[in-house]
Design an enzyme around this catalytic site. Structure first.
Site, PDB file in Angstrom:
ATOM      1  N   PRO A   1       0.787  -1.232   0.000  1.00 21.43           N
ATOM      2  CG  PRO A   1      -0.130  -1.128   2.117  1.00 21.43           C
ATOM      3  CD  PRO A   1       0.524  -2.077   1.172  1.00 21.43           C
ATOM      4  CG  ASN A   2      -0.252   4.270   1.321  1.00 25.22           C
ATOM      5  OD1 ASN A   2      -1.246   4.806   0.848  1.00 25.22           O
ATOM      6  ND2 ASN A   2      -0.268   3.670   2.496  1.00 25.22           N
TER       7      ASN A   2
ATOM      8  NE  ARG B   1       3.956   6.652   1.550  1.00 25.82           N
ATOM      9  CZ  ARG B   1       4.242   5.433   1.971  1.00 25.82           C
ATOM     10  NH1 ARG B   1       4.746   4.528   1.148  1.00 25.82           N
ATOM     11  NH2 ARG B   1       4.015   5.084   3.208  1.00 25.82           N
TER      12      ARG B   1
ATOM     13  CE1 TYR C   1       8.963   5.044   2.589  1.00 24.84           C
ATOM     14  CE2 TYR C   1       7.389   6.836   2.767  1.00 24.84           C
ATOM     15  CZ  TYR C   1       7.913   5.658   3.246  1.00 24.84           C
ATOM     16  OH  TYR C   1       7.399   5.081   4.389  1.00 24.84           O
TER      17      TYR C   1
ATOM     18  CG  ASN D   1       8.379  -2.014   0.385  1.00 25.93           C
ATOM     19  OD1 ASN D   1       7.839  -2.149   1.477  1.00 25.93           O
ATOM     20  ND2 ASN D   1       8.999  -0.893   0.020  1.00 25.93           N
TER      21      ASN D   1
ATOM     22  CB  ALA E   1       1.514   0.167   6.319  1.00 24.85           C
TER      23      ALA E   1
ATOM     24  CG  HIS F   1       5.133  -2.202  10.189  1.00 22.54           C
ATOM     25  ND1 HIS F   1       6.458  -2.570  10.287  1.00 22.54           N
ATOM     26  CD2 HIS F   1       5.090  -1.188   9.277  1.00 22.54           C
ATOM     27  CE1 HIS F   1       7.178  -1.788   9.481  1.00 22.54           C
ATOM     28  NE2 HIS F   1       6.371  -0.953   8.858  1.00 22.54           N
TER      29      HIS F   1
ATOM     30  CG  ASP G   1      -0.247 -17.351   8.269  1.00 21.88           C
ATOM     31  OD1 ASP G   1       0.814 -17.426   8.907  1.00 21.88           O
ATOM     32  OD2 ASP G   1      -1.366 -17.360   8.810  1.00 21.88           O
TER      33      ASP G   1
ATOM     34  CD  GLU H   1      10.624  -7.516   6.051  1.00 17.13           C
ATOM     35  OE1 GLU H   1      10.756  -8.653   6.570  1.00 17.13           O
ATOM     36  OE2 GLU H   1      10.376  -6.504   6.708  1.00 17.13           O
TER      37      GLU H   1
ATOM     38  CG  HIS I   1      11.138  -2.297   4.678  1.00 15.56           C
ATOM     39  ND1 HIS I   1       9.770  -2.253   4.553  1.00 15.56           N
ATOM     40  CD2 HIS I   1      11.425  -3.446   5.342  1.00 15.56           C
ATOM     41  CE1 HIS I   1       9.256  -3.317   5.132  1.00 15.56           C
ATOM     42  NE2 HIS I   1      10.235  -4.071   5.614  1.00 15.56           N
TER      43      HIS I   1
ATOM     44  CB  SER J   1      12.582   4.392   5.024  1.00 19.06           C
ATOM     45  OG  SER J   1      11.558   3.540   5.535  1.00 19.06           O
TER      46      SER J   1
ATOM     47  NE  ARG K   1      10.035   6.168   8.401  1.00 13.86           N
ATOM     48  CZ  ARG K   1       9.099   5.934   7.464  1.00 13.86           C
ATOM     49  NH1 ARG K   1       9.281   4.964   6.580  1.00 13.86           N
ATOM     50  NH2 ARG K   1       8.025   6.671   7.422  1.00 13.86           N
TER      51      ARG K   1
ATOM     52  NE  ARG L   1       6.994   4.441   9.801  1.00  9.09           N
ATOM     53  CZ  ARG L   1       5.885   4.537   9.058  1.00  9.09           C
ATOM     54  NH1 ARG L   1       5.539   3.549   8.265  1.00  9.09           N
ATOM     55  NH2 ARG L   1       5.140   5.619   9.092  1.00  9.09           N
TER      56      ARG L   1
HETATM   57  C1  DQA Z   1       8.264   1.059   3.860  1.00 12.47           C
HETATM   58  C2  DQA Z   1       8.318   1.274   5.374  1.00 12.47           C
HETATM   59  C3  DQA Z   1       6.960   1.046   6.001  1.00 12.47           C
HETATM   60  O1  DQA Z   1       7.036   1.255   7.412  1.00 12.47           O
HETATM   61  C4  DQA Z   1       5.947   2.017   5.432  1.00 12.47           C
HETATM   62  O2  DQA Z   1       4.675   1.757   5.966  1.00 12.47           O
HETATM   63  C5  DQA Z   1       5.938   2.028   3.953  1.00 12.47           C
HETATM   64  C6  DQA Z   1       7.188   1.889   3.210  1.00 12.47           C
HETATM   65  C7  DQA Z   1       9.594   1.372   3.169  1.00 12.47           C
HETATM   66  O3  DQA Z   1       9.765   0.948   2.043  1.00 12.47           O
HETATM   67  O4  DQA Z   1      10.428   2.088   3.740  1.00 12.47           O
HETATM   68  O5  DQA Z   1       4.891   2.246   3.340  1.00 12.47           O
HETATM   69  O6  DQA Z   1       7.988  -0.329   3.618  1.00 12.47           O
END
Ligand code: DQA
Length: 139
Positions: free
Chosen positions: A9-10, A17, A22, A71, A74, A77, A84, A95, A97, A99, A104, A108
């Site tokens: 998401p996002n 954003r 980012y 990635n 959110a 978390h 699963d 995995e 990220h 950031s 942070r 997170r």
């Molecule tokens: C993120 C870190 C997450 O905590 C956050 O919710 C994101 C992006 C990252 O790529 O740094 O949406 O996964």
């Protein structure tokens, strides 16, 4: 190798954003650059803001891809369901990220998915995805 880059998401808003965290490059732009770095591999990309669609994608590619760079944003978390799904498939998942989540907010610092993944890469900006692809290639 065929690798899926899977964004949660996002992350469709990358480039506009929270640029200080980012960066200002869209994922579409970055993905074009990433594909050029791996001319001998097939990189696919999927993004969804919906938890169930991410899970469906993980299920869908379990027989057709060699690995996933994920990635989960959110959902990292919060989502036992994505954890699963990763545990339910046999292909490796890395995995990533953008950031450094550990620098942070404390919420997170917990990842519900890390234990199901081969490894975690965080804090290298969009380059975290390249590192994730390279890690998959070495498995
Ligand atoms: C993120 C870190 C997450 O905590 C956050 O919710 C994101 C992006 C990252 O790529 O740094 O949406 O996964």
């Amino acid at each position: 190798m065929k690798i899926l880059i899977l964004n949660g998401p996002n992350l469709n808003l990358l480039g506009t954003r929270e640029k200080a965290i980012y960066g200002s490059e869209s994922f579409d732009q970055y993905f074009d650059e990433l594909k050029l770095l791996f001319p001998d591999s097939i990189l696919e990309y999927f993004q969804s803001n919906i938890e169930g669609e991410i899970i469906n994608k993980i299920h869908e590619v379990r027989m057709s891809c060699d690995g996933i760079v994920l990635n989960a944003a959110a959902y990292t978390h919060t989502s036992i369901a994505i954890r699963d799904a990763i545990s339910a498939i046999d292909i490796p998942v890395i995995e990533v990220h953008i950031s450094n989540v550990h620098q942070r907010e404390s919420f997170r610092h917990t990842s519900l998915i890390s234990a199901s993944c081969i490894g975690v890469i965080a804090g290298f900006g969009l380059d975290s995805y390249r590192l994730g692809v390279e890690a998959l290639m070495k498995i």
